[in-house]
Write an enzyme that holds these catalytic residues in place. Structure first.
Site, PDB file in Angstrom:
ATOM      1  N   TYR A 162       0.943  -1.192  -0.085  1.00 30.52           N
ATOM      2  CA  TYR A 162      -0.107  -0.079   0.070  1.00 30.52           C
ATOM      3  C   TYR A 162       0.722   1.241   0.021  1.00 30.52           C
ATOM      4  O   TYR A 162       0.323   2.520  -0.327  1.00 30.52           O
ATOM      5  CB  TYR A 162      -1.007  -0.028   1.101  1.00 30.52           C
ATOM      6  CG  TYR A 162      -1.816  -1.244   1.365  1.00 30.52           C
ATOM      7  CD1 TYR A 162      -2.302  -1.933   0.036  1.00 30.52           C
ATOM      8  CD2 TYR A 162      -2.576  -1.283   2.357  1.00 30.52           C
ATOM      9  CE1 TYR A 162      -3.125  -2.856   0.409  1.00 30.52           C
ATOM     10  CE2 TYR A 162      -3.721  -2.352   2.446  1.00 30.52           C
ATOM     11  CZ  TYR A 162      -3.834  -3.099   1.556  1.00 30.52           C
ATOM     12  OH  TYR A 162      -4.724  -4.109   1.297  1.00 30.52           O
ATOM     13  N   HIS A 166       0.340 -11.774   1.736  1.00 30.14           N
ATOM     14  CA  HIS A 166      -0.748 -10.708   1.015  1.00 30.14           C
ATOM     15  C   HIS A 166      -1.615 -11.744   0.052  1.00 30.14           C
ATOM     16  O   HIS A 166      -2.935 -11.653  -0.158  1.00 30.14           O
ATOM     17  CB  HIS A 166      -0.116  -9.643   0.341  1.00 30.14           C
ATOM     18  CG  HIS A 166      -1.161  -8.535   0.216  1.00 30.14           C
ATOM     19  ND1 HIS A 166      -0.656  -7.360   0.228  1.00 30.14           N
ATOM     20  CD2 HIS A 166      -2.497  -8.592  -0.068  1.00 30.14           C
ATOM     21  CE1 HIS A 166      -1.613  -6.369  -0.114  1.00 30.14           C
ATOM     22  NE2 HIS A 166      -2.782  -7.306  -0.037  1.00 30.14           N
ATOM     23  N   ARG A 176     -17.528   9.589   6.842  1.00 30.64           N
ATOM     24  CA  ARG A 176     -17.725   8.270   6.679  1.00 30.64           C
ATOM     25  C   ARG A 176     -16.778   7.495   7.484  1.00 30.64           C
ATOM     26  O   ARG A 176     -17.241   6.453   8.136  1.00 30.64           O
ATOM     27  CB  ARG A 176     -17.648   7.883   5.117  1.00 30.64           C
ATOM     28  CG  ARG A 176     -18.873   8.439   4.159  1.00 30.64           C
ATOM     29  CD  ARG A 176     -18.811   7.582   2.653  1.00 30.64           C
ATOM     30  NE  ARG A 176     -17.650   8.435   2.143  1.00 30.64           N
ATOM     31  CZ  ARG A 176     -17.834   9.455   1.407  1.00 30.64           C
ATOM     32  NH1 ARG A 176     -18.864  10.060   1.349  1.00 30.64           N
ATOM     33  NH2 ARG A 176     -16.883   9.826   0.576  1.00 30.64           N
TER      34      ARG A 176
HETATM   35  N1  NAP Z   1      -5.678  -8.571   1.213  1.00 27.91           N
HETATM   36  C1  NAP Z   1      -6.329  -7.918   0.174  1.00 27.91           C
HETATM   37  O1  NAP Z   1      -6.005  -8.426  -0.919  1.00 27.91           O
HETATM   38  C2  NAP Z   1      -7.124  -7.153   0.216  1.00 27.91           C
HETATM   39  C3  NAP Z   1      -7.555  -6.258  -0.973  1.00 27.91           C
HETATM   40  C4  NAP Z   1      -8.574  -5.276  -1.005  1.00 27.91           C
HETATM   41  C5  NAP Z   1      -8.566  -4.581   0.202  1.00 27.91           C
HETATM   42  N2  NAP Z   1      -8.010  -4.807   1.315  1.00 27.91           N
HETATM   43  C6  NAP Z   1      -8.160  -4.265   2.684  1.00 27.91           C
HETATM   44  O2  NAP Z   1      -9.345  -3.997   2.808  1.00 27.91           O
HETATM   45  C7  NAP Z   1      -9.884  -2.577   3.314  1.00 27.91           C
HETATM   46  C8  NAP Z   1     -11.278  -2.253   2.617  1.00 27.91           C
HETATM   47  O3  NAP Z   1     -11.303  -2.611   1.286  1.00 27.91           O
HETATM   48  P1  NAP Z   1     -11.472  -1.725   0.143  1.00 27.91           P
HETATM   49  O4  NAP Z   1     -10.734  -0.378   0.583  1.00 27.91           O
HETATM   50  O5  NAP Z   1     -11.067  -2.504  -1.131  1.00 27.91           O
HETATM   51  O6  NAP Z   1     -12.870  -1.293  -0.241  1.00 27.91           O
HETATM   52  P2  NAP Z   1     -14.065  -0.743   0.774  1.00 27.91           P
HETATM   53  O7  NAP Z   1     -13.919  -0.449   2.267  1.00 27.91           O
HETATM   54  O8  NAP Z   1     -15.246  -1.911   0.578  1.00 27.91           O
HETATM   55  O9  NAP Z   1     -14.751   0.373   0.175  1.00 27.91           O
HETATM   56  C9  NAP Z   1     -14.110   1.612   0.171  1.00 27.91           C
HETATM   57  C10 NAP Z   1     -15.037   2.470  -1.189  1.00 27.91           C
HETATM   58  O10 NAP Z   1     -16.307   2.746  -0.185  1.00 27.91           O
HETATM   59  C11 NAP Z   1     -16.294   4.113   0.080  1.00 27.91           C
HETATM   60  N3  NAP Z   1     -17.082   4.247   1.233  1.00 27.91           N
HETATM   61  C12 NAP Z   1     -16.679   4.137   2.491  1.00 27.91           C
HETATM   62  N4  NAP Z   1     -17.474   4.450   3.411  1.00 27.91           N
HETATM   63  C13 NAP Z   1     -18.795   4.628   2.890  1.00 27.91           C
HETATM   64  C14 NAP Z   1     -20.018   4.787   3.028  1.00 27.91           C
HETATM   65  N5  NAP Z   1     -20.431   4.807   4.422  1.00 27.91           N
HETATM   66  N6  NAP Z   1     -20.966   4.802   2.199  1.00 27.91           N
HETATM   67  C15 NAP Z   1     -20.651   4.744   0.928  1.00 27.91           C
HETATM   68  N7  NAP Z   1     -19.536   4.375   0.501  1.00 27.91           N
HETATM   69  C16 NAP Z   1     -18.378   4.589   1.347  1.00 27.91           C
HETATM   70  C17 NAP Z   1     -15.091   4.731  -0.155  1.00 27.91           C
HETATM   71  O11 NAP Z   1     -15.149   5.931  -0.323  1.00 27.91           O
HETATM   72  P3  NAP Z   1     -14.584   7.089   0.262  1.00 27.91           P
HETATM   73  O12 NAP Z   1     -13.178   6.961   0.528  1.00 27.91           O
HETATM   74  O13 NAP Z   1     -14.634   8.395  -0.545  1.00 27.91           O
HETATM   75  O14 NAP Z   1     -15.513   7.297   1.756  1.00 27.91           O
HETATM   76  C18 NAP Z   1     -14.199   3.817  -1.130  1.00 27.91           C
HETATM   77  O15 NAP Z   1     -14.826   4.306  -2.396  1.00 27.91           O
HETATM   78  C19 NAP Z   1      -8.583  -2.128   2.301  1.00 27.91           C
HETATM   79  O16 NAP Z   1      -8.790  -0.650   2.392  1.00 27.91           O
HETATM   80  C20 NAP Z   1      -7.687  -2.876   2.601  1.00 27.91           C
HETATM   81  O17 NAP Z   1      -7.078  -2.262   3.909  1.00 27.91           O
HETATM   82  C21 NAP Z   1      -7.325  -6.011   1.114  1.00 27.91           C
END
Ligand code: NAP
Length: 264
Positions: A55, A111, A237
């Site tokens: 990241y 990962h 959020r």
């Molecule tokens: N191990 C892996 O391979 C892997 C892969 C992917 C992710 N991850 C981890 O999981 C975490 C979460 O997954 P992610 O970042 O992919 O996606 P997520 O948390 O499902 O979604 C993030 C998106 O949702 C929006 N959002 C946040 N709160 C919201 C709300 N209350 N209402 C509407 N939209 C909202 C955010 O926009 P804003 O920022 O504008 O609020 C952003 O566009 C990552 O940050 C990472 O730490 C791990």
């Protein structure tokens, strides 16, 4: 409110390891926005942060924790080894600890599965570095259950956690049970990216509780005891996503959210 935590196997020094069910995801936030987002999350009450070498924000996450005034032992920090760092485990973890400004991470994950055949050797180094006290718990991400069983039997140490893409549309009771049978905690990622937050099944439940659909999704994970790590760069959020302690989904509502998987 305080977020419930799941017990992981104790650390090498015999201390208890507790993983909060709700954490803060930091993928795709870098530089000052990462620093600001993590400070905001800690101020809002999150005590679990998810980062990764890939990241490129471990330094900002570490600085935010250090500046926050929250004692180190009250924040659960996860980072992850990129699969192409197989063979460089020790140097990679040393660099993560330096950037994060900590003596040990709470959870260190592989990962993604490294290229064929290398998982067992990487896992052996994970086990050794946990023994040295540099990671309090160790686990994997994006593994399937068969690969986890194989790792466990080769090293005699089972990954404490598998972090996988998860959300209501991916609900699979059998998959969750299979992890539990092995003693592996399921941690879900991308809870919102995998969900249509405008789905009437979610907005209807949200309305009944006076919350938004995002909180229904997070609450659903917590009630299933699946760890969830939503990401947001919006201060508003970040705060609302943490505010899931004031309501509970009924068994019928849980079943209605589970059923979203059957439509996908
Ligand atoms: N191990 C892996 O391979 C892997 C892969 C992917 C992710 N991850 C981890 O999981 C975490 C979460 O997954 P992610 O970042 O992919 O996606 P997520 O948390 O499902 O979604 C993030 C998106 O949702 C929006 N959002 C946040 N709160 C919201 C709300 N209350 N209402 C509407 N939209 C909202 C955010 O926009 P804003 O920022 O504008 O609020 C952003 O566009 C990552 O940050 C990472 O730490 C791990």
């Amino acid at each position: 409110m305080s977020i419930p935590a799941l017990p992981l196997p104790e650390a090498a020094d015999g201390s208890a390891v507790e993983m909060p069910l709700l954490g803060f995801g930091t993928w795709q936030i870098r530089g000052e926005s990462a620093y600001r987002a993590v400070r905001t999350a800690l101020d809002a009450g999150y005590r679990h942060l998810d980062t990764a070498t890939m990241y490129g924000n471990e330094d900002e996450v570490g600085r935010a924790v250090a500046d926050s005034g929250v004692p180190r032992d009250q924040v659960f920090i996860t980072t992850k080894l990129p699969p192409d760092h197989a063979g460089r485990e020790d140097a990679t973890l040393t660099e993560s600890l330096r950037a994060l400004r900590v003596d040990a991470v709470d959870l260190w994950l592989i990962h993604w599965p490294p290229s064929r055949g290398r998982s067992a050797a990487v896992w052996d180094r994970f086990v050794a570095l946990r023994e040295k006290g540099l990671a309090r718990a160790i686990g994997v991400s994006n593994y399937d259950v068969a690969d986890i069983s194989e790792l466990s039997s080769s090293a005699g140490v089972t990954p404490a956690v598998n972090q996988i893409r998860f959300g209501p549309t991916l609900w699979d009771a059998g998959l969750v049970r299979a992890h539990r049978d092995l003693g592996v905690v399921v941690e879900g990622y991308s809870p919102f990216k995998t969900t249509d937050l405008g789905d009437p099944a979610l907005t209807g439940i949200a309305e009944a509780h006076g919350v938004d659909a995002a909180r229904v999704v997070l609450r659903w994970h917590v009630q299933h005891e699946v760890v969830v790590i939503p990401k947001s760069s919006s201060a508003e959020r970040i705060a609302t996503n943490f505010d899931i302690g004031g309501f509970a989904l009924t068994p019928d509502e849980m079943a209605a959210v589970d059923a979203l998987a059957q439509r996908h």
